[in-house]
Scaffold this active site. Structure first.
Site, PDB file in Angstrom:
ATOM      1  N   LYS A   1      -2.702 -12.908  20.403  1.00  0.00           N
ATOM      2  CA  LYS A   1      -3.507 -14.122  20.298  1.00  0.00           C
ATOM      3  C   LYS A   1      -3.094 -14.915  19.077  1.00  0.00           C
ATOM      4  O   LYS A   1      -2.365 -14.439  18.217  1.00  0.00           O
ATOM      5  CB  LYS A   1      -4.998 -13.781  20.223  1.00  0.00           C
ATOM      6  CG  LYS A   1      -5.399 -12.981  18.997  1.00  0.00           C
ATOM      7  CD  LYS A   1      -6.879 -12.637  19.046  1.00  0.00           C
ATOM      8  CE  LYS A   1      -7.270 -11.733  17.882  1.00  0.00           C
ATOM      9  NZ  LYS A   1      -8.683 -11.369  17.943  1.00  0.00           N
TER      10      LYS A   1
ATOM     11  N   ALA B   1      -1.365  -2.549  13.275  1.00  0.00           N
ATOM     12  CA  ALA B   1      -0.982  -1.193  12.904  1.00  0.00           C
ATOM     13  C   ALA B   1      -0.127  -0.553  13.988  1.00  0.00           C
ATOM     14  O   ALA B   1      -0.408  -0.686  15.179  1.00  0.00           O
ATOM     15  CB  ALA B   1      -2.235  -0.359  12.666  1.00  0.00           C
TER      16      ALA B   1
ATOM     17  N   ASN C   1       0.822  -1.198   0.000  1.00  0.00           N
ATOM     18  CA  ASN C   1       0.000   0.000   0.000  1.00  0.00           C
ATOM     19  C   ASN C   1       0.861   1.255   0.000  1.00  0.00           C
ATOM     20  O   ASN C   1       2.067   1.212   0.177  1.00  0.00           O
ATOM     21  CB  ASN C   1      -0.959  -0.006   1.200  1.00  0.00           C
ATOM     22  CG  ASN C   1      -2.308  -0.564   0.826  1.00  0.00           C
ATOM     23  OD1 ASN C   1      -2.848  -0.238  -0.221  1.00  0.00           O
ATOM     24  ND2 ASN C   1      -2.851  -1.401   1.683  1.00  0.00           N
TER      25      ASN C   1
ATOM     26  N   HIS D   1      23.833   3.123  10.326  1.00  0.00           N
ATOM     27  CA  HIS D   1      24.995   3.734  10.988  1.00  0.00           C
ATOM     28  C   HIS D   1      25.209   3.069  12.342  1.00  0.00           C
ATOM     29  O   HIS D   1      24.283   2.536  12.949  1.00  0.00           O
ATOM     30  CB  HIS D   1      24.798   5.234  11.174  1.00  0.00           C
ATOM     31  CG  HIS D   1      23.513   5.575  11.862  1.00  0.00           C
ATOM     32  ND1 HIS D   1      23.321   5.400  13.205  1.00  0.00           N
ATOM     33  CD2 HIS D   1      22.345   6.045  11.378  1.00  0.00           C
ATOM     34  CE1 HIS D   1      22.091   5.766  13.530  1.00  0.00           C
ATOM     35  NE2 HIS D   1      21.480   6.156  12.437  1.00  0.00           N
TER      36      HIS D   1
END
Length: 188
Positions: A177, A154, A82, A113
């Site tokens: 879960k 998310a 997306n 780095h």
């Protein structure tokens, strides 16, 4: 109706331009690429492979895929990225068939780095299994393996391996879960 026709025409144009760019940078591209809303940013100094029936959505922000000299990004078949997904590989990032990656997710197999003076940067491969769902704004860090049919919620920041068929969320990401999914299940 004319707007939908023009959108489809532009999407075909974006797919064609992406094919041309992949050839120009020495990438490997499967069949039936679908590109929506613009072309992705592609940089290939190592190995960049996009499988069959991959979907790239570039609206409102472009997908960014980049490899360093020793890096590889390999997208399996029917992978969907997306808007705003960003991947950079200095080692290897491999995404399994049917995996879906949400808006603005980031996958980096290097920290770019050193943290301490005199320390070297050590890239570590990322491996994402089949039919994985990575949610919006999730961050997958170097050395992580995510098993088949797993879900990363998310905003999760994943430091550790996620076993198959588990849902993880949070920062740092932790188990929530188990996910019920047969081997043949594919997310739509």
């Amino acid at each position: 109706m004319p707007f939908l026709f023009l959108t489809a025409q532009f999407d075909r144009l974006y797919a064609g331009l992406t094919r041309m760019r992949m050839r120009a940078i020495g990438g490997q591209l499967g069949r039936h690429l679908r590109v929506r809303g613009g072309t992705p940013y592609l940089r290939n100094e190592g190995r960049l492979v996009i499988g069959d029936r991959v979907r790239l959505r570039n609206e409102p922000s472009r997908i960014r895929l980049g490899t360093g000299a020793d890096g590889a990004i390999i997208l399996g078949n029917q992978v969907s990225l997306n808007t705003g997904v960003h991947m950079f590989s200095a080692a290897r990032i491999e995404i399994g068939d049917g995996t879906r990656i949400g808006d603005n997710a980031a996958l980096f197999d290097t920290s770019f780095h050193a943290v301490h003076q005199g320390q070297t940067v050590r890239p570590r491969p990322i491996s994402i299994g089949r039919n994985v769902w990575i949610g919006r704004n999730a961050i997958i860090l170097p050395g992580v393996t995510i098993g088949d049919h797993a879900v990363v919620a998310a905003g999760a920041v994943v430091f550790d391996d996620v076993p198959a068929r588990e849902l993880w969320r949070g920062n740092p990401a932790t188990f929530v879960k188990h996910v019920r999914a047969d081997d043949g299940f594919l997310r739509g």
